[in-house]
Design a protein around this motif. Structure first.
Motif, PDB file in Angstrom:
ATOM      1  N   GLN A 235      -1.577  -2.386   5.270  1.00  0.00           N
ATOM      2  CA  GLN A 235      -1.508  -1.984   6.672  1.00  0.00           C
ATOM      3  C   GLN A 235      -2.878  -1.568   7.180  1.00  0.00           C
ATOM      4  O   GLN A 235      -3.202  -1.795   8.352  1.00  0.00           O
ATOM      5  CB  GLN A 235      -0.483  -0.858   6.859  1.00  0.00           C
ATOM      6  CG  GLN A 235      -0.084  -0.604   8.304  1.00  0.00           C
ATOM      7  CD  GLN A 235       0.523  -1.822   8.979  1.00  0.00           C
ATOM      8  OE1 GLN A 235      -0.168  -2.812   9.269  1.00  0.00           O
ATOM      9  NE2 GLN A 235       1.819  -1.771   9.236  1.00  0.00           N
ATOM     10  N   ARG A 236      -3.708  -1.013   6.327  1.00  0.00           N
ATOM     11  CA  ARG A 236      -5.080  -0.678   6.725  1.00  0.00           C
ATOM     12  C   ARG A 236      -5.884  -1.946   7.034  1.00  0.00           C
ATOM     13  O   ARG A 236      -6.682  -1.966   7.983  1.00  0.00           O
ATOM     14  CB  ARG A 236      -5.766   0.153   5.641  1.00  0.00           C
ATOM     15  CG  ARG A 236      -5.239   1.587   5.561  1.00  0.00           C
ATOM     16  CD  ARG A 236      -5.771   2.341   4.355  1.00  0.00           C
ATOM     17  NE  ARG A 236      -5.163   3.657   4.274  1.00  0.00           N
ATOM     18  CZ  ARG A 236      -5.677   4.776   4.794  1.00  0.00           C
ATOM     19  NH1 ARG A 236      -6.860   4.725   5.404  1.00  0.00           N
ATOM     20  NH2 ARG A 236      -5.054   5.920   4.698  1.00  0.00           N
ATOM     21  N   VAL A 237      -5.678  -2.996   6.241  1.00  0.00           N
ATOM     22  CA  VAL A 237      -6.320  -4.285   6.535  1.00  0.00           C
ATOM     23  C   VAL A 237      -5.826  -4.809   7.880  1.00  0.00           C
ATOM     24  O   VAL A 237      -6.614  -5.293   8.712  1.00  0.00           O
ATOM     25  CB  VAL A 237      -6.028  -5.313   5.422  1.00  0.00           C
ATOM     26  CG1 VAL A 237      -6.556  -6.697   5.823  1.00  0.00           C
ATOM     27  CG2 VAL A 237      -6.664  -4.874   4.107  1.00  0.00           C
ATOM     28  N   ALA A 238      -4.501  -4.698   8.115  1.00  0.00           N
ATOM     29  CA  ALA A 238      -3.932  -5.176   9.382  1.00  0.00           C
ATOM     30  C   ALA A 238      -4.481  -4.392  10.568  1.00  0.00           C
ATOM     31  O   ALA A 238      -4.731  -4.955  11.641  1.00  0.00           O
ATOM     32  CB  ALA A 238      -2.408  -5.072   9.335  1.00  0.00           C
TER      33      ALA A 238
ATOM     34  N   GLU B  87       6.618  -0.898  15.068  1.00  0.00           N
ATOM     35  CA  GLU B  87       7.251  -0.430  13.831  1.00  0.00           C
ATOM     36  C   GLU B  87       6.247  -0.483  12.675  1.00  0.00           C
ATOM     37  O   GLU B  87       6.573  -0.875  11.550  1.00  0.00           O
ATOM     38  CB  GLU B  87       8.492  -1.261  13.500  1.00  0.00           C
ATOM     39  CG  GLU B  87       9.573  -1.243  14.558  1.00  0.00           C
ATOM     40  CD  GLU B  87      10.405   0.038  14.558  1.00  0.00           C
ATOM     41  OE1 GLU B  87      10.047   0.977  13.812  1.00  0.00           O
ATOM     42  OE2 GLU B  87      11.399   0.109  15.295  1.00  0.00           O
ATOM     43  N   ALA B  88       5.031  -0.053  12.942  1.00  0.00           N
ATOM     44  CA  ALA B  88       3.921  -0.248  11.997  1.00  0.00           C
ATOM     45  C   ALA B  88       4.084   0.522  10.699  1.00  0.00           C
ATOM     46  O   ALA B  88       3.414   0.201   9.704  1.00  0.00           O
ATOM     47  CB  ALA B  88       2.607   0.145  12.661  1.00  0.00           C
ATOM     48  N   THR B  89       4.950   1.543  10.660  1.00  0.00           N
ATOM     49  CA  THR B  89       5.102   2.337   9.436  1.00  0.00           C
ATOM     50  C   THR B  89       6.491   2.216   8.819  1.00  0.00           C
ATOM     51  O   THR B  89       6.778   2.877   7.825  1.00  0.00           O
ATOM     52  CB  THR B  89       4.826   3.832   9.731  1.00  0.00           C
ATOM     53  OG1 THR B  89       5.743   4.294  10.739  1.00  0.00           O
ATOM     54  CG2 THR B  89       3.409   4.043  10.232  1.00  0.00           C
TER      55      THR B  89
ATOM     56  N   ASN C 183       5.495  -5.839   9.034  1.00  0.00           N
ATOM     57  CA  ASN C 183       5.345  -6.602   7.798  1.00  0.00           C
ATOM     58  C   ASN C 183       3.931  -7.140   7.584  1.00  0.00           C
ATOM     59  O   ASN C 183       3.746  -8.114   6.855  1.00  0.00           O
ATOM     60  CB  ASN C 183       6.362  -7.748   7.776  1.00  0.00           C
ATOM     61  CG  ASN C 183       7.794  -7.239   7.736  1.00  0.00           C
ATOM     62  OD1 ASN C 183       8.075  -6.281   7.017  1.00  0.00           O
ATOM     63  ND2 ASN C 183       8.678  -7.845   8.503  1.00  0.00           N
ATOM     64  N   PHE C 184       2.955  -6.521   8.228  1.00  0.00           N
ATOM     65  CA  PHE C 184       1.522  -6.746   8.030  1.00  0.00           C
ATOM     66  C   PHE C 184       1.027  -8.103   8.571  1.00  0.00           C
ATOM     67  O   PHE C 184      -0.023  -8.166   9.180  1.00  0.00           O
ATOM     68  CB  PHE C 184       1.135  -6.615   6.552  1.00  0.00           C
ATOM     69  CG  PHE C 184       1.793  -5.480   5.828  1.00  0.00           C
ATOM     70  CD1 PHE C 184       1.797  -4.194   6.357  1.00  0.00           C
ATOM     71  CD2 PHE C 184       2.427  -5.682   4.617  1.00  0.00           C
ATOM     72  CE1 PHE C 184       2.402  -3.141   5.702  1.00  0.00           C
ATOM     73  CE2 PHE C 184       3.046  -4.640   3.942  1.00  0.00           C
ATOM     74  CZ  PHE C 184       3.036  -3.374   4.491  1.00  0.00           C
TER      75      PHE C 184
END
Length: 335
Positions: free
Chosen positions: A144-147, A163-165, A87-88
């Protein structure tokens, strides 16, 4: 940074969340840990990332034990661990570059260095020129790229992706996995992917451990696991694979019935007319109910669901011939 887990155990009341897990995660690799909900994945990653201590067992980073570090030692070690979440976990009150800068600020890094490093990370994750963008204006993939950039800000030697995606659509998932693989190669990171999606393991990981009920039921190279799964949990994961992008990666079904046998072909055997050869030699007939070929790493893995018709002797001969030709044959259990 290589990771070794020795007989880790963690219980919550009567629940054995992690029950005697031992693993070796090589340095400079993409390693997958997969399991269903409740299998123990989240607890295991908290133990490996030093957010919790195990009840029993030991955690080693490059042959140095780290689970027994004192408070200051843990803080220093955690600073070299990056974490990416489903969830970022971004600050909505900060823009993109301010989110990336946050871990550097709390570590007391000089402002000039922060500015330079944040700019470099924005470029690395494909968000050059988007540093001032409010988080609310970014898509899920951009968040997610920022994270990811924030997780890399402190130059970690281990990156955990929990569970990044899972919250992303298939196309975005594919692009994020490609980005993670590129970052892993460029930075020589050890990346640990925690997931319930076998597609993530197939498309991103070099090795995988399969968890069930707090135990490792299977582990090894992803190509080996896909070509010759041993546990029922792994076989179930493989039976529900879908493609993130290429439709040819999906199983094509000609029948609603499953078939009495699952055949798994690896590498060059996917291009050979093996079934027709064996049909002529042994006298059996193959009824193909489903089939498909998918790319696992740099290797093609083919799967067929079939019935085999003939006498018991003919079928035994055909199965033996298949195995001699490098095909894995799994007979479905009859209820």
């Amino acid at each position: 940074m290589q990771i070794m887990l020795d007989n880790l155990k963690r219980t919550y009341g009567s629940l054995h969340a992690v029950d005697g897990i031992s693993l070796f995660i090589p340095s400079n690799t993409m390693y997958g840990i997969i399991g269903k909900s409740g299998a123990g994945k989240s607890t295991l990653v908290r133990l490996i990332s030093l957010l919790e201590r195990p009840d029993e067992g030991e955690v080693f980073f490059d042959d140095v034990r780290v689970d027994n570090l004192d408070k200051d030692g843990l803080i220093q070690r955690r600073r070299r661990i990056g974490m990416i979440f489903q969830n970022f976990n971004l600050f909505s009150s900060r823009n993109a570059e301010q989110n990336i800068a946050y871990p550097l600020e709390i570590n007391g890094v000089a402002k000039a260095e922060i500015k330079e490093r944040v700019a470099r990370l924005l470029k690395l994750v494909g968000l050059e020129g988007r540093g001032k963008a409010p988080i609310s204006t970014l898509s899920g993939g951009q968040k997610q790229r920022v994270a990811i950039a924030r997780a890399l800000a402190t130059n970690p030697d281990i990156l955990f992706c929990d569970e990044a995606t899972s919250a992303l659509d298939p196309q975005t998932t594919h692009s994020i996995l490609s980005l993670l693989k590129e970052i892993q190669r460029k930075m020589s990171l050890t990346v640990v992917m925690i997931t319930h999606q076998m597609e993530v393991v197939r498309d991103a990981c070099d090795q995988v451990a399969v968890l069930n009920d707090g135990k490792v039921v299977e582990q090894g190279l992803v190509t080996d696991i896909f070509a010759h799964p041993n546990s029922e949990v792994t076989k179930e994961f493989l039976s529900h694979l879908v493609a993130f992008e290429e439709p040819t990666d999906q199983m094509v079904h000609w029948s609603k019935k499953h078939g009495a046998y699952t055949l798994r072909f690896r590498g060059g055997t996917t291009d050979q007319p093996i079934l027709s050869k064996i049909s002529r030699q042994s006298g059996v007939d193959f009824n193909i109910r489903a089939g498909g070929v998918q790319n696992v790493g740099d290797m093609e893995i083919g799967t067929m669901l079939v019935d085999i018709s003939g006498s018991e002797e003919e079928k035994a001969k055909a199965i033996e011939s298949l195995r001699q030709m490098g095909v894995v044959v799994e007979e479905e259990e009859t209820v």
